[in-house]
Design a protein around this motif. Sequence first.
Motif, PDB file in Angstrom:
ATOM      1  N   PRO A   1    -110.602 -23.351 -22.797  1.00 36.73           N
ATOM      2  CA  PRO A   1    -110.368 -22.643 -24.057  1.00 36.73           C
ATOM      3  C   PRO A   1    -108.978 -22.873 -24.639  1.00 36.73           C
ATOM      4  O   PRO A   1    -108.000 -23.091 -23.914  1.00 36.73           O
ATOM      5  CB  PRO A   1    -110.541 -21.178 -23.656  1.00 36.73           C
ATOM      6  CG  PRO A   1    -110.089 -21.144 -22.232  1.00 36.73           C
ATOM      7  CD  PRO A   1    -110.382 -22.489 -21.629  1.00 36.73           C
ATOM      8  N   SER A   2    -108.911 -22.779 -25.968  1.00 34.11           N
ATOM      9  CA  SER A   2    -107.631 -22.758 -26.670  1.00 34.11           C
ATOM     10  C   SER A   2    -107.791 -21.911 -27.921  1.00 34.11           C
ATOM     11  O   SER A   2    -108.911 -21.692 -28.396  1.00 34.11           O
ATOM     12  CB  SER A   2    -107.170 -24.169 -27.033  1.00 34.11           C
ATOM     13  OG  SER A   2    -108.051 -24.761 -27.971  1.00 34.11           O
ATOM     14  N   ILE A   3    -106.660 -21.444 -28.461  1.00 36.51           N
ATOM     15  CA  ILE A   3    -106.710 -20.596 -29.643  1.00 36.51           C
ATOM     16  C   ILE A   3    -105.459 -20.815 -30.480  1.00 36.51           C
ATOM     17  O   ILE A   3    -104.351 -20.924 -29.948  1.00 36.51           O
ATOM     18  CB  ILE A   3    -106.852 -19.108 -29.234  1.00 36.51           C
ATOM     19  CG1 ILE A   3    -107.058 -18.215 -30.454  1.00 36.51           C
ATOM     20  CG2 ILE A   3    -105.674 -18.651 -28.404  1.00 36.51           C
ATOM     21  CD1 ILE A   3    -107.467 -16.786 -30.088  1.00 36.51           C
ATOM     22  N   LYS A   4    -105.647 -20.914 -31.786  1.00 36.33           N
ATOM     23  CA  LYS A   4    -104.529 -21.032 -32.711  1.00 36.33           C
ATOM     24  C   LYS A   4    -104.197 -19.663 -33.263  1.00 36.33           C
ATOM     25  O   LYS A   4    -105.059 -18.972 -33.817  1.00 36.33           O
ATOM     26  CB  LYS A   4    -104.865 -21.995 -33.853  1.00 36.33           C
ATOM     27  CG  LYS A   4    -103.689 -22.243 -34.785  1.00 36.33           C
ATOM     28  CD  LYS A   4    -104.010 -23.278 -35.852  1.00 36.33           C
ATOM     29  CE  LYS A   4    -102.781 -23.531 -36.735  1.00 36.33           C
ATOM     30  NZ  LYS A   4    -103.065 -24.545 -37.783  1.00 36.33           N
ATOM     31  N   LEU A   5    -102.924 -19.276 -33.107  1.00 39.86           N
ATOM     32  CA  LEU A   5    -102.446 -17.963 -33.523  1.00 39.86           C
ATOM     33  C   LEU A   5    -101.491 -18.099 -34.705  1.00 39.86           C
ATOM     34  O   LEU A   5    -100.897 -19.158 -34.924  1.00 39.86           O
ATOM     35  CB  LEU A   5    -101.722 -17.273 -32.364  1.00 39.86           C
ATOM     36  CG  LEU A   5    -102.554 -16.980 -31.110  1.00 39.86           C
ATOM     37  CD1 LEU A   5    -101.643 -16.553 -29.970  1.00 39.86           C
ATOM     38  CD2 LEU A   5    -103.595 -15.914 -31.396  1.00 39.86           C
TER      39      LEU A   5
ATOM     40  N   TYR B   1     -98.807 -12.862 -27.136  1.00 38.51           N
ATOM     41  CA  TYR B   1    -100.155 -12.457 -26.718  1.00 38.51           C
ATOM     42  C   TYR B   1    -100.181 -12.090 -25.246  1.00 38.51           C
ATOM     43  O   TYR B   1     -99.344 -12.524 -24.450  1.00 38.51           O
ATOM     44  CB  TYR B   1    -101.162 -13.582 -26.981  1.00 38.51           C
ATOM     45  CG  TYR B   1    -100.910 -14.854 -26.196  1.00 38.51           C
ATOM     46  CD1 TYR B   1    -101.422 -15.023 -24.904  1.00 38.51           C
ATOM     47  CD2 TYR B   1    -100.151 -15.892 -26.740  1.00 38.51           C
ATOM     48  CE1 TYR B   1    -101.192 -16.180 -24.192  1.00 38.51           C
ATOM     49  CE2 TYR B   1     -99.921 -17.058 -26.040  1.00 38.51           C
ATOM     50  CZ  TYR B   1    -100.432 -17.196 -24.756  1.00 38.51           C
ATOM     51  OH  TYR B   1    -100.191 -18.348 -24.041  1.00 38.51           O
ATOM     52  N   GLY B   2    -101.181 -11.287 -24.911  1.00 41.12           N
ATOM     53  CA  GLY B   2    -101.453 -10.940 -23.532  1.00 41.12           C
ATOM     54  C   GLY B   2    -102.893 -11.264 -23.190  1.00 41.12           C
ATOM     55  O   GLY B   2    -103.797 -11.013 -23.991  1.00 41.12           O
ATOM     56  N   THR B   3    -103.114 -11.824 -22.011  1.00 41.59           N
ATOM     57  CA  THR B   3    -104.451 -12.147 -21.520  1.00 41.59           C
ATOM     58  C   THR B   3    -104.358 -12.438 -20.032  1.00 41.59           C
ATOM     59  O   THR B   3    -103.282 -12.805 -19.535  1.00 41.59           O
ATOM     60  CB  THR B   3    -105.053 -13.363 -22.252  1.00 41.59           C
ATOM     61  OG1 THR B   3    -106.363 -13.639 -21.726  1.00 41.59           O
ATOM     62  CG2 THR B   3    -104.182 -14.601 -22.100  1.00 41.59           C
ATOM     63  N   ALA B   4    -105.469 -12.307 -19.327  1.00 43.70           N
ATOM     64  CA  ALA B   4    -105.506 -12.647 -17.904  1.00 43.70           C
ATOM     65  C   ALA B   4    -105.722 -14.135 -17.676  1.00 43.70           C
ATOM     66  O   ALA B   4    -105.645 -14.600 -16.544  1.00 43.70           O
ATOM     67  CB  ALA B   4    -106.608 -11.852 -17.205  1.00 43.70           C
ATOM     68  N   LEU B   5    -105.994 -14.895 -18.735  1.00 40.64           N
ATOM     69  CA  LEU B   5    -106.126 -16.343 -18.605  1.00 40.64           C
ATOM     70  C   LEU B   5    -104.770 -16.957 -18.264  1.00 40.64           C
ATOM     71  O   LEU B   5    -103.713 -16.406 -18.591  1.00 40.64           O
ATOM     72  CB  LEU B   5    -106.655 -16.954 -19.897  1.00 40.64           C
ATOM     73  CG  LEU B   5    -108.064 -16.548 -20.321  1.00 40.64           C
ATOM     74  CD1 LEU B   5    -108.383 -17.098 -21.710  1.00 40.64           C
ATOM     75  CD2 LEU B   5    -109.103 -17.022 -19.308  1.00 40.64           C
ATOM     76  N   THR B   6    -104.793 -18.134 -17.641  1.00 43.12           N
ATOM     77  CA  THR B   6    -103.569 -18.851 -17.290  1.00 43.12           C
ATOM     78  C   THR B   6    -103.205 -19.824 -18.396  1.00 43.12           C
ATOM     79  O   THR B   6    -103.983 -20.723 -18.729  1.00 43.12           O
ATOM     80  CB  THR B   6    -103.747 -19.614 -15.968  1.00 43.12           C
ATOM     81  OG1 THR B   6    -104.035 -18.678 -14.919  1.00 43.12           O
ATOM     82  CG2 THR B   6    -102.485 -20.387 -15.615  1.00 43.12           C
ATOM     83  N   THR B   7    -102.035 -19.639 -18.991  1.00 43.05           N
ATOM     84  CA  THR B   7    -101.586 -20.491 -20.080  1.00 43.05           C
ATOM     85  C   THR B   7    -101.070 -21.821 -19.532  1.00 43.05           C
ATOM     86  O   THR B   7    -100.205 -21.844 -18.654  1.00 43.05           O
ATOM     87  CB  THR B   7    -100.471 -19.801 -20.885  1.00 43.05           C
ATOM     88  OG1 THR B   7    -100.962 -18.568 -21.421  1.00 43.05           O
ATOM     89  CG2 THR B   7     -99.999 -20.691 -22.022  1.00 43.05           C
ATOM     90  N   GLN B   8    -101.608 -22.924 -20.076  1.00 42.27           N
ATOM     91  CA  GLN B   8    -101.089 -24.254 -19.733  1.00 42.27           C
ATOM     92  C   GLN B   8     -99.994 -24.680 -20.701  1.00 42.27           C
ATOM     93  O   GLN B   8     -99.034 -25.334 -20.314  1.00 42.27           O
ATOM     94  CB  GLN B   8    -102.223 -25.280 -19.738  1.00 42.27           C
ATOM     95  CG  GLN B   8    -103.218 -25.119 -18.604  1.00 42.27           C
ATOM     96  CD  GLN B   8    -104.249 -26.226 -18.571  1.00 42.27           C
ATOM     97  OE1 GLN B   8    -104.685 -26.728 -19.617  1.00 42.27           O
ATOM     98  NE2 GLN B   8    -104.655 -26.619 -17.379  1.00 42.27           N
ATOM     99  N   SER B   9    -100.156 -24.304 -21.976  1.00 43.05           N
ATOM    100  CA  SER B   9     -99.131 -24.623 -22.968  1.00 43.05           C
ATOM    101  C   SER B   9     -99.292 -23.695 -24.163  1.00 43.05           C
ATOM    102  O   SER B   9    -100.371 -23.152 -24.410  1.00 43.05           O
ATOM    103  CB  SER B   9     -99.247 -26.082 -23.417  1.00 43.05           C
ATOM    104  OG  SER B   9    -100.467 -26.306 -24.112  1.00 43.05           O
ATOM    105  N   TYR B  10     -98.182 -23.516 -24.897  1.00 41.67           N
ATOM    106  CA  TYR B  10     -98.207 -22.766 -26.149  1.00 41.67           C
ATOM    107  C   TYR B  10     -97.257 -23.488 -27.095  1.00 41.67           C
ATOM    108  O   TYR B  10     -96.057 -23.247 -27.099  1.00 41.67           O
ATOM    109  CB  TYR B  10     -97.792 -21.315 -25.922  1.00 41.67           C
ATOM    110  CG  TYR B  10     -97.943 -20.419 -27.144  1.00 41.67           C
ATOM    111  CD1 TYR B  10     -98.849 -20.711 -28.163  1.00 41.67           C
ATOM    112  CD2 TYR B  10     -97.174 -19.266 -27.273  1.00 41.67           C
ATOM    113  CE1 TYR B  10     -98.994 -19.889 -29.258  1.00 41.67           C
ATOM    114  CE2 TYR B  10     -97.310 -18.425 -28.378  1.00 41.67           C
ATOM    115  CZ  TYR B  10     -98.213 -18.745 -29.370  1.00 41.67           C
ATOM    116  OH  TYR B  10     -98.348 -17.933 -30.473  1.00 41.67           O
TER     117      TYR B  10
END
Length: 659
Positions: free
Chosen positions: A192-196, A202-211
């Motif tokens: 998954p990815s999301i454009k903000l 943001y907060g989430t339990a997912l592990t961020t690879q990049s922002y």
Amino acid sequence: MSRSLPLALGLIASLAALALAGTVHAQTAVITDPARAALALPAAQVAIPPVRTDVDYAGVIRYQADVTDLDRRIVSVRQTIPVANAGPMTLLYPKYLPGNHADTGPIQLIAGLTVTGGGQRIEWVRDTVEPYAFHLDVPAGVTEIEVAFQWLTQPDNAVWRVTMTPAIVNMQWEKAILYPAGYASNRITVAPSIKLPSGWGYGTALTTQSYEGGVATFAPVDLYTLVDSPMFAGANYRRIDIDPTGDRVHLNIVADRPGNIAPTAEQLGFYENLVTQADRLFGSRHFDRYEFLLGLTDQLGGIGLEHHRSSENTQAPDYFTAWDKSAGSRALLPHEYTHSWNGKFMRPADELTANYNVPTQNTLLWVYEGQTQYWGDILSARSGLHSKDEALIGLAGVAAFYQNQPGREWRALQDTNNHNLLGYRVPGLWTSWMRGTGDYYRESALIWLDADTLIREGTADKKSLDDFAKAFFGVEDGVFTPRGYTFEDLVAALNAVYAHDWATFLRSRLDAVGPEAEAPLDGITRGGYRLTYTDTPTALEKRVQSGWATDFQYSLGFTLTGTTFRLGNVLWGSPAYEAGIGAGWDLIAVNDTAASAEVLRDAVTAAKGGETPITLILKNGTRFRTVALNYHGGLRYPRLERVEGTPDRLGDIFAARRR
């Protein structure tokens, strides 16, 4: 990350049979338009593939969401789905949403669905029996398909909850995703990815690879974990470590305005205590980290929704800055945190479904939600979020509600577990007679208080329901994979703590129905208190029971709302009911004086012990009525009164644990 659902659960012998039976019984998509039939569509008779729990979906689904269209409140989605073979394929939109306990997937808000492959458009057709399924025919040579659509989130809470505001987005992946039929949710991998919007956190339990460039990219996870890991994102964001043992539990706060994110050291200390007290209660953690997602907002739709490694919560914008006003809502985060153990790691076996289009059953919601309600209230007190007195006031309100609820004359508590399946939290005008969602939360919590005090009494206060919690929910520290439980499992675990006829104890309270059926208030008596009523609430009671000023439920039999003083929550069998009054009437005058809540309170007080009726002038549309209520019992607000000479078991239940 370990698999989030077991491939086989010994406790759920029916799961494999249910999965092999398919998402639904063999269903058909009948194409009657000759022009459409000529397109490359599936055959006229199309069965939805049965769910297999032992096979992985080949490849990784790439998922991209764009939530930057804040003014129009549109979430745009693009999915790249690998396909192994040409031919018929079915995509599903999630129908049975976790935590909703019902078929509440908002497919009505999905639009613009297009599918392409090999550079060409692929037509789809919706299943005519199961409208959450889309059939298509993958052309030869196509190895992946592109799926694009929009989630048209709503501008107000009239029908659907608001999930996008100018300052906050609540991204719930299950409401904006399609997935291949025939597979268990833990067998489908998604990247998954999301454009903000620019500058958001943001907060989430997912592990961020990049922002980078406003696009957050997360490590691939199975579909189950993705759906179980929502996001709160916002222009005003702060993440705070509240884990006294080491940076594994966090409070992620988003707010309408930056000044709202102002928790004091004392307030944060209460949440640190919550983590500590939960550790001492359950003796385990079934997560690598836990993210509280907390929105301080009056624009985003209200929510309290559990997940295994996070939870979605909203409070008033001034939750921290006007702390005394928030007493009645502080149990929300303890409740949702408890769900990590009860509802996510351990959950009723009939809610461990293979994917989001297999029907759920709710036979044990009185445990899933009811015991969670109990522990949430207790952890609120043990952490200091509620004082003992505040906890007792809250309990008095629940006890009074069920002592005065006539609905159990015809409907057993067990049947309220079906309420969501009968129509998701459908509002009613006669809630005291209908019964509903709140009952399997709050009345069930009274049953668990009854059980707790019974264990304490029977063991000379050497054991309690705490022992059950640690033995039942606290097993296998560090393990994420959910476990299913049955009624028989509960009975066995209770007997391991204290030998008793627990099956009869539970069933007699869950199935009680008829004129003689009573609210389960024995736990209050064993706890060393009695339920009484007062006509003069204390300042603390007014603060905790914030609606006291307009609450006449236990006197005249209704509440008042709004500037028109509209009657609501009319109690079945109350003086108002007996006078022929239903909800929806506006109170115009009381004893020939212009209406207000204060005027009505004064009139009820003046009539106490007398013979003169209370006269109300009511309006509904163009109709007016004058009603005389022969009620002379005075104002009645619930209170728990200490019974001297008995053990203060409620005090012990609410006391913080030292180890």
